[in-house]
Design a protein around this motif. Structure first.
Motif, PDB file in Angstrom:
ATOM      1  N   TYR A 232      11.967   9.900   4.919  1.00 17.74           N
ATOM      2  CA  TYR A 232      10.876   8.944   4.800  1.00 17.74           C
ATOM      3  C   TYR A 232      11.263   7.806   3.855  1.00 17.74           C
ATOM      4  O   TYR A 232      12.022   7.999   2.900  1.00 17.74           O
ATOM      5  N   LYS A 233      10.733   6.616   4.117  1.00 15.19           N
ATOM      6  CA  LYS A 233      10.974   5.445   3.280  1.00 15.19           C
ATOM      7  C   LYS A 233       9.714   5.147   2.468  1.00 15.19           C
ATOM      8  O   LYS A 233       8.654   4.893   3.037  1.00 15.19           O
ATOM      9  N   LEU A 234       9.844   5.206   1.151  1.00  9.65           N
ATOM     10  CA  LEU A 234       8.737   4.881   0.262  1.00  9.65           C
ATOM     11  C   LEU A 234       8.886   3.415  -0.146  1.00  9.65           C
ATOM     12  O   LEU A 234       9.769   3.063  -0.927  1.00  9.65           O
ATOM     13  N   ASN A 235       8.033   2.572   0.402  1.00 13.46           N
ATOM     14  CA  ASN A 235       8.145   1.126   0.212  1.00 13.46           C
ATOM     15  C   ASN A 235       7.132   0.643  -0.819  1.00 13.46           C
ATOM     16  O   ASN A 235       5.923   0.811  -0.644  1.00 13.46           O
ATOM     17  N   LEU A 236       7.633   0.033  -1.893  1.00 12.77           N
ATOM     18  CA  LEU A 236       6.769  -0.460  -2.966  1.00 12.77           C
ATOM     19  C   LEU A 236       6.577  -1.964  -2.830  1.00 12.77           C
ATOM     20  O   LEU A 236       7.543  -2.707  -2.629  1.00 12.77           O
ATOM     21  N   ALA A 266       1.003  12.997   8.350  1.00 10.27           N
ATOM     22  CA  ALA A 266       1.603  11.999   9.239  1.00 10.27           C
ATOM     23  C   ALA A 266       3.108  12.218   9.290  1.00 10.27           C
ATOM     24  O   ALA A 266       3.901  11.358   8.878  1.00 10.27           O
ATOM     25  N   PRO A 267       3.548  13.383   9.777  1.00 12.06           N
ATOM     26  CA  PRO A 267       4.977  13.734   9.741  1.00 12.06           C
ATOM     27  C   PRO A 267       5.867  12.788  10.539  1.00 12.06           C
ATOM     28  O   PRO A 267       7.070  12.700  10.267  1.00 12.06           O
ATOM     29  N   ASP A 268       5.294  12.061  11.499  1.00 10.22           N
ATOM     30  CA  ASP A 268       6.096  11.137  12.307  1.00 10.22           C
ATOM     31  C   ASP A 268       6.067   9.715  11.766  1.00 10.22           C
ATOM     32  O   ASP A 268       6.687   8.815  12.354  1.00 10.22           O
ATOM     33  N   SER A 269       5.350   9.504  10.671  1.00  8.36           N
ATOM     34  CA  SER A 269       5.288   8.179  10.061  1.00  8.36           C
ATOM     35  C   SER A 269       6.428   8.041   9.060  1.00  8.36           C
ATOM     36  O   SER A 269       6.352   8.534   7.935  1.00  8.36           O
ATOM     37  N   VAL A 270       7.488   7.355   9.462  1.00  2.00           N
ATOM     38  CA  VAL A 270       8.682   7.229   8.602  1.00  2.00           C
ATOM     39  C   VAL A 270       8.376   6.411   7.365  1.00  2.00           C
ATOM     40  O   VAL A 270       8.828   6.725   6.269  1.00  2.00           O
ATOM     41  N   ASN A 271       7.597   5.347   7.520  1.00  4.85           N
ATOM     42  CA  ASN A 271       7.293   4.453   6.400  1.00  4.85           C
ATOM     43  C   ASN A 271       6.012   4.868   5.687  1.00  4.85           C
ATOM     44  O   ASN A 271       4.977   5.104   6.322  1.00  4.85           O
ATOM     45  N   ILE A 272       6.105   4.953   4.373  1.00 10.81           N
ATOM     46  CA  ILE A 272       4.947   5.193   3.516  1.00 10.81           C
ATOM     47  C   ILE A 272       4.891   4.032   2.536  1.00 10.81           C
ATOM     48  O   ILE A 272       5.789   3.865   1.704  1.00 10.81           O
ATOM     49  N   ASP A 273       3.857   3.206   2.658  1.00  9.50           N
ATOM     50  CA  ASP A 273       3.760   1.987   1.849  1.00  9.50           C
ATOM     51  C   ASP A 273       2.926   2.228   0.604  1.00  9.50           C
ATOM     52  O   ASP A 273       1.834   2.813   0.669  1.00  9.50           O
ATOM     53  N   MET A 274       3.441   1.753  -0.526  1.00 11.12           N
ATOM     54  CA  MET A 274       2.741   1.864  -1.806  1.00 11.12           C
ATOM     55  C   MET A 274       2.472   0.454  -2.325  1.00 11.12           C
ATOM     56  O   MET A 274       3.413  -0.343  -2.466  1.00 11.12           O
ATOM     57  N   MET A 275       1.221   0.148  -2.617  1.00 13.74           N
ATOM     58  CA  MET A 275       0.818  -1.197  -3.008  1.00 13.74           C
ATOM     59  C   MET A 275       0.127  -1.180  -4.366  1.00 13.74           C
ATOM     60  O   MET A 275      -0.678  -0.291  -4.653  1.00 13.74           O
ATOM     61  N   ILE A 276       0.475  -2.179  -5.215  1.00 16.71           N
ATOM     62  CA  ILE A 276      -0.167  -2.348  -6.520  1.00 16.71           C
ATOM     63  C   ILE A 276      -0.896  -3.682  -6.525  1.00 16.71           C
ATOM     64  O   ILE A 276      -0.317  -4.719  -6.165  1.00 16.71           O
ATOM     65  N   GLU A 277      -2.176  -3.673  -6.937  1.00 16.39           N
ATOM     66  CA  GLU A 277      -2.971  -4.898  -6.987  1.00 16.39           C
ATOM     67  C   GLU A 277      -3.799  -4.935  -8.267  1.00 16.39           C
ATOM     68  O   GLU A 277      -4.076  -3.900  -8.879  1.00 16.39           O
ATOM     69  N   ARG A 278      -4.200  -6.160  -8.643  1.00 16.08           N
ATOM     70  CA  ARG A 278      -5.221  -6.352  -9.671  1.00 16.08           C
ATOM     71  C   ARG A 278      -6.516  -6.678  -8.940  1.00 16.08           C
ATOM     72  O   ARG A 278      -6.558  -7.623  -8.148  1.00 16.08           O
ATOM     73  N   LEU A 279      -7.550  -5.904  -9.199  1.00 20.18           N
ATOM     74  CA  LEU A 279      -8.803  -6.090  -8.468  1.00 20.18           C
ATOM     75  C   LEU A 279      -9.993  -5.861  -9.393  1.00 20.18           C
ATOM     76  O   LEU A 279     -10.210  -4.744  -9.883  1.00 20.18           O
ATOM     77  N   ASP A 280     -10.730  -6.935  -9.649  1.00 24.10           N
ATOM     78  CA  ASP A 280     -11.945  -6.852 -10.479  1.00 24.10           C
ATOM     79  C   ASP A 280     -11.679  -6.194 -11.825  1.00 24.10           C
ATOM     80  O   ASP A 280     -12.426  -5.310 -12.269  1.00 24.10           O
ATOM     81  N   GLY A 281     -10.612  -6.633 -12.477  1.00 21.27           N
ATOM     82  CA  GLY A 281     -10.294  -6.108 -13.797  1.00 21.27           C
ATOM     83  C   GLY A 281      -9.721  -4.706 -13.799  1.00 21.27           C
ATOM     84  O   GLY A 281      -9.622  -4.075 -14.852  1.00 21.27           O
ATOM     85  N   MET A 282      -9.344  -4.199 -12.646  1.00 25.74           N
ATOM     86  CA  MET A 282      -8.774  -2.858 -12.522  1.00 25.74           C
ATOM     87  C   MET A 282      -7.419  -2.940 -11.823  1.00 25.74           C
ATOM     88  O   MET A 282      -7.117  -3.913 -11.120  1.00 25.74           O
TER      89      MET A 282
END
Length: 356
Positions: A232-236, A266-282
């Motif tokens: 699996y590819k962990l994409n940041l 989701a064993p067939d989902s090769v890509n797992i996307d990880m996202m970081i955001e600033r949202l409403d002070g959090m």
């Protein structure tokens, strides 16, 4: 006259205290006049049965689940035949919206001088949540027993073989048996840790060892067991400069659980996307897979203790504790946790933490 007024006031005060206690306990009450066939019920009694107002005895009986009518009949028969004055039973009722509720009725029969039942006084409780918790407890015991049985059986077999070979160990087999034993022990330890974490998550005195760190560091360094498998590819992506003040070990546990779930469901989902955001002070962290998705009716229950969703025919394993523990950890950090999912497109689990 003064004594009579005082006595009446005391009676009224007692009745008011009883009324307040009944309302606080969310109890419905009823009074059945068996001689004149008149039933008097409280507002809460009617609501528990699914009626907006008073109904006839026949109408109350009509909403009892057909499979449970014999329970009601048996209870009434036993109470009149045994003359023990007690009437107790639990049945399901069907509300107008077709939802099923569990009720518990408790009553006392009163007889005239000829031994004929003339009146029933009693209470009614909605015990749906109690029944749900009982079912979850039984499911948990069953699941935990099943999950522990496999690694324990494997460990036992490996140790038995090692014991037989201890005098004359075979060079090729010995390391394999030791590795197998280690893996089995790791599975057992992981299961036990989850059980212990439930208690810690519920402990209001649970201490958080907060430090300030880059949330990107956790996402970059987590899940080495998945990265090493190279499947699996962990994409940041997103704002890698976001800092939070939190318990790093606890947040790492949350991230690992979400990534493990992405692999599991989701064993067939090769890509797992990880996202970081600033949202409403959090700071908002999202973990997205591209698997089968989760039905909308199951999504609100995913963070409940012991809940397990059978997603699109994929039968999962586990104790149904991971998301519950994760949600409790985030709650202790004064953050929030949720899920967005579309059938056939995948799922995104997210959580928020206060910015440092």
């Amino acid at each position: 006259m003064t004594d009579k007024v005082t006595a009446r006031r005391r009676i009224e005060e007692v009745e008011e205290r009883i009324r307040l206690a009944v309302e606080a306990a969310d109890i419905g009450t009823f009074d059945v006049d068996l001689v004149n066939n008149v039933t008097t019920t409280s507002k809460r009694f009617n609501e528990i049965f699914g009626f907006n107002g008073p109904a006839t005895q026949a109408q109350y009986v009509s909403v009892v689940h057909p499979d449970d009518l014999h329970i009601r009949r048996k209870a009434y028969k036993a109470s009149t035949e045994n003359k023990d004055n007690k009437l107790v039973y639990e049945v399901r009722v069907i509300h107008p919206d077709q939802s099923i509720r569990w009720i518990k009725l408790q009553g006392k029969l009163y007889y005239d001088d000829n031994g004929t039942a003339v009146r029933i006084l009693g209470t009614l409780l909605d015990v749906t949540q109690v029944k749900r918790l009982e079912r979850q407890k039984d499911d948990f015991i069953s699941i935990a027993s099943h999950e522990l049985k496999t690694p324990i059986t494997s460990l036992k077999a490996s140790l038995q073989l090692l014991d037989r070979m201890k005098e004359n160990p075979a060079q090729g087999v010995f390391p394999k048996l030791i590795d197998q034993s280690t893996r089995s022990m790791q599975k057992i330890s992981a299961l036990v840790d989850k059980l212990l974490n439930v208690g810690r998550a519920n402990d209001p005195q649970m201490q958080l060892n907060k430090t300030t760190f880059l949330i990107a560091d956790i996402l970059t360094n987590c899940c080495s067991h998945i990265r090493m498998a190279n499947k699996y590819k962990l994409n940041l992506a997103g704002d890698e400069s976001v800092k939070v003040n939190a318990d790093e070990h606890a947040i790492d546990q949350v991230v690992i659980n979400l990534v493990n779930n992405a692999v599991k469901y989701a064993p067939d989902s090769v890509n797992i996307d990880m996202m970081i955001e600033r949202l409403d002070g959090m700071a908002k962290v999202s973990i997205k897979d591209y698997g089968p998705g989760i039905p909308a009716d199951k999504q609100p229950h995913l963070f409940e203790r012991y809940y397990q969703a059978d997603v699109s025919g994929f039968q999962n394993a586990g104790l149904g504790l991971g998301l519950y523990i994760s949600a409790e950890i985030i709650k202790r950090h004064e953050g929030a946790m949720g899920v967005e999912s579309t059938i056939g497109e995948g799922s995104t689990f997210w959580f928020t933490l206060p910015l440092a």
